[in-house]
Design an enzyme around this catalytic site. Structure first.
Site, PDB file in Angstrom:
ATOM      1  N   TYR A  82      -0.009  11.637   2.189  1.00 32.19           N
ATOM      2  CA  TYR A  82       0.445  13.004   3.374  1.00 32.19           C
ATOM      3  C   TYR A  82       0.191  14.027   2.959  1.00 32.19           C
ATOM      4  O   TYR A  82       0.541  14.955   3.454  1.00 32.19           O
ATOM      5  CB  TYR A  82       1.745  12.145   3.249  1.00 32.19           C
ATOM      6  CG  TYR A  82       1.444  10.651   3.901  1.00 32.19           C
ATOM      7  CD1 TYR A  82       1.873  10.633   5.161  1.00 32.19           C
ATOM      8  CD2 TYR A  82       1.558   9.951   3.387  1.00 32.19           C
ATOM      9  CE1 TYR A  82       1.612   9.426   5.660  1.00 32.19           C
ATOM     10  CE2 TYR A  82       1.839   8.481   3.387  1.00 32.19           C
ATOM     11  CZ  TYR A  82       1.877   8.387   5.266  1.00 32.19           C
ATOM     12  OH  TYR A  82       1.727   6.838   5.498  1.00 32.19           O
ATOM     13  N   GLU A  94      -3.048   4.134   3.164  1.00 34.94           N
ATOM     14  CA  GLU A  94      -2.155   5.532   4.375  1.00 34.94           C
ATOM     15  C   GLU A  94      -2.478   6.662   4.093  1.00 34.94           C
ATOM     16  O   GLU A  94      -2.792   7.182   2.852  1.00 34.94           O
ATOM     17  CB  GLU A  94      -0.322   5.328   3.791  1.00 34.94           C
ATOM     18  CG  GLU A  94       0.155   4.092   4.433  1.00 34.94           C
ATOM     19  CD  GLU A  94       1.205   4.556   4.183  1.00 34.94           C
ATOM     20  OE1 GLU A  94       1.852   4.938   4.413  1.00 34.94           O
ATOM     21  OE2 GLU A  94       1.844   2.300   4.409  1.00 34.94           O
TER      22      GLU A  94
HETATM   23  C1  GCB Z   1       5.013   5.252   4.119  1.00 36.75           C
HETATM   24  C2  GCB Z   1       4.677   3.769   3.765  1.00 36.75           C
HETATM   25  C3  GCB Z   1       5.293   3.442   4.940  1.00 36.75           C
HETATM   26  C4  GCB Z   1       5.879   4.591   5.936  1.00 36.75           C
HETATM   27  C5  GCB Z   1       4.467   6.086   6.026  1.00 36.75           C
HETATM   28  C6  GCB Z   1       5.392   7.676   6.814  1.00 36.75           C
HETATM   29  O1  GCB Z   1       4.305   6.003   2.181  1.00 36.75           O
HETATM   30  O2  GCB Z   1       4.022   2.830   2.913  1.00 36.75           O
HETATM   31  O3  GCB Z   1       6.140   2.224   5.331  1.00 36.75           O
HETATM   32  O4  GCB Z   1       6.102   4.470   7.375  1.00 36.75           O
HETATM   33  O5  GCB Z   1       4.591   6.375   4.922  1.00 36.75           O
HETATM   34  O6  GCB Z   1       4.874   8.124   7.662  1.00 36.75           O
HETATM   35  O7  GCB Z   1       6.277   8.369   6.393  1.00 36.75           O
END
Ligand code: GCB
Length: 605
Positions: free
Chosen positions: A474, A512
């Site tokens: 992220y 992700e």
């Molecule tokens: C993550 C998780 C997921 C969350 C996402 C977020 O790392 O695996 O379940 O919803 O981040 O949006 O923070």
């Protein structure tokens, strides 16, 4: 081996499967007095709710939505007289997170774990040609000894509340279909298939388990209904000439028919649609039928308005239409195995699934998404209770692989999501889980787990277990969001250079990445949460993906906005959806469509 068959309920010449879905009686049990009050024989009250569905979002009282503890369901099951002599089962697609089942007042089954099926054998209990009372006690409390992990706290007013270590609402109840089944006492119990491609032909090695000794016959029919191969015996090989392969977004399904024979008489018959395909990892490539594939798609949730996590056939259809429209070819069943009907549809539509066990929350944090990049360590696998957790986790792996191993769509197993990997105690835990998956899967599909931000190339002690390294990253959202995005990119590239330097010779995928975005917000120039920022963020991230040859897939977080617990980090849910919760596109959907439609299937292959 599991003590009940995981085969999907079907009506065949020898079997009956009748849906028990509909309105069931429903009652909360705030004081945990159900048993004492005789509810196994019939519950109190006259409230009715739909099955399948999560119970939370129907009602207008917050105490019901947030309810933590036991809830009770009741219905009647009429067992036809002509079923006498067969085994009678009640089969639950799932009961979240644990359940006890009573029929005519007698306890017939208990099951722990909220996302996989179980069967209550009621043969000795049922009354024929009569109504039978079916009562189910479901409990939705979170613990650190089962998955998904969390805890249950008691508030000042005495009410209990769930505290998930994960980022999705703790929807619960009877969220999947329930079936009443009649199955011959000598029956097909389980079967395994492995594939080998030989030029334009294919060999399917099979092994079938039954509950008796009568001989087994196997036939394979092509999509036109013509017999393509047959064989005798519980183990053997089907030779298919000029095999039609199951391909990405171009699925071809054969119908496998298994029969137990007593001379000319069929004792039991089971059938399933299967696809001929191979999956393997070679160097940094993910190969389907020997050809490289680049994954594009989503991390999803089973989540929609009103029914919550309940299986909704209409939402499933819409989701597949949207995935086709946007040019996706794959998704991960984050963060639990989904309803079986979804895999059946993926088999038919040619989507690739990374099948995830509900091992989420293995990092002690109520906001792990925010704490994941802080270097925090919680010694999660060093607790006194870790052996109990491991046992539950292994059982879920066994149930998932047994349930899903014959779906052509399933190309990999995801065995944990964002666990803590920075302490040595994680290593033996991981080893047991990964070894178990390898042992159970006849097709030896690649195994993976999703690495949290803290699991960096220098700190993670567990990435070596993965056949495909899956990163949740992220940069540009939780780390250096907004105008700091150039710093985010620099940090992101630095981490990727670190992975590159390790020279693991394995494929990497992103399971992700994403940015919360309100479907209502536009802002020029962008700010975080606006649709413009979601676009900018993705342009940055795509540039990084395209710079590393060993990156072989991208599954954005998330397909759609979804419900979470309330809190200052979530605006009525997680808004990282490419689509809104009502399944309409945000601007970013068009950007992704353009990219995904233009990337060749074997991109970087
Ligand atoms: C993550 C998780 C997921 C969350 C996402 C977020 O790392 O695996 O379940 O919803 O981040 O949006 O923070």
């Amino acid at each position: 081996m599991l003590d009940y068959s995981m085969l999907y309920p079907k009506t065949t010449s020898s079997r009956r499967a009748v849906s028990m879905n509909g309105m069931w009686k429903f009652q909360l049990d705030e004081k945990g007095e159900g048993e004492r009050n005789g509810w196994p024989e019939g519950i109190a009250g006259d409230q009715m709710i739909p099955v399948p569905a999560s119970f939370q979002d129907f009602f207008t009282k917050k105490d019901i939505r947030e309810y933590t503890g036991d809830v009770w369901y009741e219905t009647d099951a009429f067992v036809p007289g002509e079923w006498e002599g067969k085994a009678i089962w009640i089969r639950f697609g799932a009961a979240t997170h644990r359940a006890a089942v009573y029929v005519n007042g007698v306890k017939v089954a208990e099951h722990e774990g909220g996302f996989l099926p179980f069967v209550a054998d009621v043969t000795e209990i049922v009354r024929y040609n009569a109504k039978n009372k079916v009562v189910v006690k479901v409990n939705n409390e979170l613990t650190e000894t089962n998955i998904p992990c969390g805890r249950t706290m008691t508030l000042a007013d005495g009410k209990k509340m769930n505290k998930p270590y994960f980022d999705f609402f703790n929807y619960s109840g009877l969220q999947r279909s329930v079936h009443l089944m009649a199955v011959p006492k000598e029956a097909v119990y389980d079967f395994d298939l492995t594939y080998e491609l030989c030029g334009s032909d294919a060999k399917i090695a099979y092994s079938i388990q039954t509950t008796g000794d009568h001989p087994v016959k196997v036939s394979l029919y092509d999509a036109d209904g013509n017999e393509a191969a047959h064989s005798e015996g519980a183990e053997g090989t089907l030779f298919v000439q000029n095999a039609h392969l199951w391909q990405v977004r171009n699925a071809y399904l054969y119908r496998l028919v298994i029969q137990i024979m007593d001379d000319a008489q069929v004792v039991d018959e089971y059938e399933q649609e299967i696809g001929i395909r191979t999956v393997e990892v070679k160097g940094t490539d993910i190969l389907l039928n020997g050809s490289p594939v680049y994954l594009r798609g989503f991390g999803k949730h089973e989540d929609s308005d009103i029914v919550g996590r309940g299986f909704n056939i209409g939402v499933m259809k819409r989701d597949f239409e949207l995935m086709k429209w946007i040019g996706a070819n794959s998704f991960r069943t984050s963060h639990y195995p989904y309803s079986e009907e979804i895999y059946q549809m993926a088999d038919r539509e040619g989507f690739l699934i990374i099948d995830e066990v509900p091992a989420v929350g293995m990092f002690e944090s109520l906001m792990n998404f925010a704490e994941a990049s802080t270097g925090k360590s919680t010694a999660f696998f060093e607790k006194e209770t870790t052996p109990v957790l491991l046992k539950a986790h292994l059982k879920a792996v066994e149930e998932m692989i047994t349930r899903d191993k014959n779906h052509p769509c399933v190309i990999a197993w995801s065995l944990l999501n964002e666990p803590e990997t920075t302490n040595d105690a994680a290593v033996p835990y991981f080893k047991e889980i990964f070894d178990k998956a390898r042992e159970l899967d006849p097709q030896k599909r690649p195994r993976t787990f999703a690495l949290i931000m803290n699991s960096t190339p220098d700190k993670c002690r567990c990435y070596q277990f993965s056949d495909i390294v899956a990163l949740n990253r992220y940069y540009g959202w939780y780390v250096c969001g907004g105008y700091e995005i150039s710093n985010a990119e620099m940090m992101f590239r630095k981490e990727m250079d670190g992975w590159k330097a390790l020279d693991l010779n394995k494929p990497f995928i992103f399971t992700e990445y994403g940015a919360d975005t309100l479907g209502s917000e536009h802002k020029l120039p962008s700010v975080m949460w606006s649709q413009e920022y979601q676009d900018e963020y993705l342009e940055m991230v795509h540039g990084v993906f395209d710079s590393y040859d060993f990156v072989k897939g991208e599954q954005i977080w998330n397909f759609a906005d979804f419900q979470t617990t309330e809190g200052i980090m979530r605006v009525n849910g997680n808004k990282k959806g490419v689509f809104t919760r009502q399944r309409q596109p945000k601007d970013v959907a068009y950007l992704l469509k353009k990219r995904w439609e233009s990337l060749p299937l074997d991109y970087k292959g």
